[in-house]
Design a protein around this motif. Structure first.
Motif: not given
Length: 289
Positions: A133-140, A178-181, A189-192, A197-203
């Motif tokens: 779903r994330l890879l397809r984004g707004d282009e299903p 992500l800041d809560e993680v 651990m690092t959380v980047l 990009a297609r996975l979005g800002p919360r991945s």
């Protein structure tokens, strides 16, 4: 396409070692390798340069690209590095106690995630559907290239995923910022934000603190006996920053994250704009774009 070119190319015509990010660099964001990029890599290798993939993906996620076109790989965003002859230069997995602490948190949040290992890609029951779903984004209906469809097909669920061979964890569409993680695991651990990009800002990509592409590039060059200034790196994401800073010449792709652009020496175009081929030619790695 914006291209910023240094006054001169590489300082000498000697053999170079090129480190090439995958998603958004060698592949477009829909998972397709432009013909121009394939030709540039082949020509550079034909004249004696070494070209290695340098990716956040683990080896199990690179099957579609494992066709003999490269001289080795830095994978898992620096957790693993090996040459095409099978020589393993480095491999650092996440310590079980650190992984357990992280997965306890993610399970409590009800998050979908993937565990990336050299032998396979393991996920929570909802991970494959969330991933696609994330890879397809707004282009299903977008046509994803084999570089991405292969990833989704390889996710294994319904098996034990508390493992001791994990290079990196991919958090998919986090239910919390992500800041809560980071607040819970950021000391070890690092959380980047995901470099795809297609996975979005919360991945996010999560791994042991201190493990990154830069340390793996350093290890590969040391093993090969090649000086740092004879290396070139290409990337576009946050997990490319240390690599771009370390190599002799760092090139950021068009559309790269601002931090990657700041870490690089100059920029080229996007993959679909033949940015990789243009940069190879400008650097003298090939004779034509």
């Amino acid at each position: 396409m914006t291209v910023q070119v240094p006054p001169t190319g590489l300082s000498t015509p000697e053999r170079r070692v090129v480190f090439l990010d995958v998603d958004g660099t060698y592949l477009t964001h829909t998972g397709v390798a432009p013909d121009s990029a394939r030709r540039a890599v082949a020509e550079a290798r034909a004249v004696g340069h070494l070209v290695l993939l340098c990716t956040g993906r683990s080896p199990s996620e690179l099957v579609a690209l494992d066709d003999g076109s490269f001289d080795g790989v830095v994978a898992g965003a620096g957790a693993y590095a090996a040459l095409a002859d099978g020589t393993v230069v480095r491999h650092e997995t996440i310590a079980p106690e650190l992984l357990g602490r992280l997965l306890d948190l993610l399970d409590e949040l009800g998050a979908a995630y993937l565990l990336e290992t050299n032998g396979g890609l393991y996920g929570t029951p909802d991970a494959p559907a969330t991933f696609e779903r994330l890879l397809r984004g707004d282009e299903p209906d977008v046509e994803l290239g084999p570089g991405l469809t292969d990833l989704v097909a390889r996710v294994r669920t319904g098996v034990g995923i508390r493992r001791d061979d994990v290079n990196k964890v991919m958090l998919l569409d986090s239910p919390v910022p992500l800041d809560e993680v980071r607040a819970v695991v950021g000391d070890t651990m690092t959380v980047l934000r995901s470099s795809t990009a297609r996975l979005g800002p919360r991945s996010a990509e999560i791994q042991t603190r201190g493990v990154h592409k830069g340390v793996a590039v350093e290890a590969v060059l040391s093993h090969l006996g090649v000086p740092r200034d004879a290396s070139v790196g290409f990337g576009d994401g946050l997990n490319d920053v240390e690599m771009l800073r370390y190599v002799g010449v760092g090139v950021a792709m068009g559309g790269a994250h601002p931090d990657a652009v700041a870490a690089a020496d100059w920029t080229t175009g996007r993959p679909e704009e033949d940015g990789l081929a243009v940069a190879f030619a400008r650097l003298g790695l090939t004779t034509s774009a």
